[in-house]
Write an enzyme that holds these catalytic residues in place. Structure first.
Site, short mmCIF file in Angstrom:
data_model
loop_
_atom_site.label_atom_id
_atom_site.label_comp_id
_atom_site.label_asym_id
_atom_site.label_seq_id
_atom_site.Cartn_x
_atom_site.Cartn_y
_atom_site.Cartn_z
N HIS A 51 0.83 -1.21 0.00
CA HIS A 51 0.00 0.00 0.00
C HIS A 51 0.87 1.26 0.00
O HIS A 51 0.48 2.28 -0.56
CB HIS A 51 -0.94 0.00 1.22
CG HIS A 51 -2.04 -1.01 1.10
ND1 HIS A 51 -3.38 -0.70 1.16
CD2 HIS A 51 -2.00 -2.35 0.89
CE1 HIS A 51 -4.11 -1.79 1.02
NE2 HIS A 51 -3.29 -2.82 0.86
N ASP B 140 -5.67 6.06 1.87
CA ASP B 140 -5.86 4.69 1.41
C ASP B 140 -7.32 4.29 1.61
O ASP B 140 -7.86 4.47 2.71
CB ASP B 140 -4.93 3.78 2.23
CG ASP B 140 -4.86 2.37 1.66
OD1 ASP B 140 -5.92 1.73 1.52
OD2 ASP B 140 -3.75 1.91 1.37
#
Ligand code: UDP
Length: 483
Positions: free
Chosen positions: A35, A128
């Site tokens: 990520h 995110d």
């Protein structure tokens, strides 16, 4: 809660074209490698277009990140709240809840401080999509949110349909051919076991299921939805999603040196939770003939069973190809006794085992002819973008879905099949790797397709490409908002 700052810019090179006012955006990453990488790369694209980026990573002081290369991004570490907590004693649900509460407070503190001391504070938070609560914190402080999806459109679309109730859990086939979803039509390639593990087995990871479905709990309040993919790769899904809401494809988020080469100094991701054994890999690969080596890696999280590890060793030992295998430190104890000693130390040896590699350097090396992968989304995009054919061995999360698309839709890989005990045998691994490295009929077709995707991926992020246009549009939107 405290924060510490670091500028990953040894040369202190400033972006070339700041707009008149310094326009600042905040980026909040989720602290796992798969990520961090795409959001950091996207941030670099933003700084190359003149925005100022502060990149926030929630992390405890107990962990460390290795700075691998230079970039013009300001990195700030904010507390994840685990400094005085024994993570191992928490259930996944408790861990995630503690993370959410701590990081939302750290983020709040950071934004308040930022707003009080900056003349021109950021009006945009890119976060995110797994941390959907960050949007609420942004809105609380008068900021706009951009949700960044680090997984494929197909996987995000599945979570959206489940969240909406269009796809019911537990999953059931809708026709005699075992299909679960026929719309958008490309979804019909997915059988029950090809769905992300969190929805395929609802009882196994309920807390993570909440997170992945939670991406869609408040997403309509986000001003932008950004996806790390490119339109040509997932065209049908991009069109289908684009008809439901406004979204932008901005990938592949891979360092510029491997793609369009337009970003000076962008030679690697830059922040690593693991220490790569880069030189050892390169030295060893340099000593091997072109296309002679299979690179084996299961990413930063997946963990193989001991019997699977044993079969993999059998396959690697008996195949003709050389191998470079990443076995993370936490996995090493599963290697058969004496395996490492047996490999020897000289550069002539058949295989090299490292704890972590610089994967892009490895995949772009001429000696690598095939990538045996767990099909994490970053690894998938990296192999596609560098034109490396794959042997796919998905483990969990989105990997089975990515694997199916790699084999059935993009046709750039072969899938190893498990036996009745759920283990992939050494013979099966050897046969798939041979097909690709030795260039059997399917292997040749796969290699040609891989080169085709490599070209399309590069084009998407290069001047005038689909993702490049979207990134430019995003930057223009931010400038319009802030000036
Ligand atoms: N990676 C790396 N060295 C390794 C293994 C992985 O640099 O030895 C990088 C890889 O290039 C990718 C990321 O770590 O960018 C892993 O992300 P992915 O989505 O493929 O898998 P995950 O770790 O999330 O399962």
């Amino acid at each position: 809660m405290s924060s510490s700052r670091e500028r990953i810019c040894p040369s202190n090179r400033q972006p070339t074209m700041y707009p008149a006012k310094d326009i600042h955006v905040l980026v909040l990453a989720h602290p796992v490698q798969g990520h961090i990488n795409p959001m950091l790369q996207f941030s670099k694209r933003l700084t190359s277009k003149g925005l100022k980026v502060t990149f926030l990573i929630p992390i405890s002081t107990k962990k460390s990140l290795n700075l691998v290369n230079a970039s013009s991004i300001q990195v700030e570490y904010i507390s994840d709240g685990f400094d005085n907590v024994e993570e191992d004693k928490l259930s996944t649900k408790e861990y995630l809840e503690h993370f959410r509460l701590s990081v939302s407070q750290s983020l709040r503190n950071f934004i308040q401080k930022h707003q009080s001391c900056q003349e021109n504070p950021a009006k945009v938070l890119i976060y995110d999509s797994f941390d959907s609560w960050a949007l609420d914190v942004a809105i609380e402080h008068g900021m706009h949110g951009a949700s960044f999806f680090t997984q494929s459109c197909v996987v995000s679309c599945i979570y959206y349909l489940v969240h909406q109730g269009t796809v019911k859990l537990p999953l059931e086939a809708v026709d005699g051919q075992g299909r679960v979803l026929c719309d958008p039509p490309v979804m019909s390639v997915l059988g029950l076991n090809d769905f992300p593990s969190f929805v395929a087995d609802v009882h196994k990871y309920p807390a993570i299921l909440d997170i992945v479905l939670g991406q869609f709990s408040n997403f309509r309040k986000a001003k932008w939805l950004l996806f790390n993919t490119f339109t040509e790769l997932e065209e049908e899904l991009v069109n289908w999603m684009g008809n439901q809401w406004s979204m932008m494809t901005v990938g592949p988020t891979i360092p510029s040196v491997y793609m369009d080469k337009r970003l000076e100094d962008d030679t690697g991701y830059g922040l690593s939770l693991f220490k790569p054994e880069a030189e050892a890999c390169l030295r060893w690969l340099d000593s091997k003939p072109p296309c002679s080596t299979v690179y084996v890696s299961f990413g930063s999280l997946a963990s193989l069973g001991e019997d699977q590890m044993e079969e993999l060793v059998r396959g690697l030992r008996s195949m003709k190809s050389h191998f470079l295998w990443v076995v993370r430190e936490s996995e090493e104890k599963k290697l058969p006794r004496n395996f490492l000693q047996e490999l020897g130390l000289d550069d002539d040896k058949k295989g090299l085992v490292v704890r972590w590699s610089n994967q892009l350097q490895v995949l772009s090396h001429v000696s690598v002819g095939c990538f045996m992968t767990h099909c994490g989304w970053n690894s998938t995009l990296e192999a596609l973008s560098l034109g490396v054919p794959m042997v796919v061995m998905p483990q969990w999360t989105d990997q089975p879905t990515n694997a199916t698309f790699i084999v059935e839709v993009w046709k750039v890989g072969l899938r190893v099949r498990a036996n009745e005990r759920g283990v992939v045998t050494g013979e099966e691994i050897e046969s798939c790797v041979n097909e690709i490295i030795e260039g059997g009929e399917r292997g040749k077709e796969i290699r040609e397709n891989s080169l085709g995707w490599k070209e399309l991926a590069k084009r998407a992020i290069d001047e005038g490409g689909s993702s490049e246009k979207n990134i430019q549009e995003f930057v223009s939107n931010v400038l319009d908002l802030c000036t």
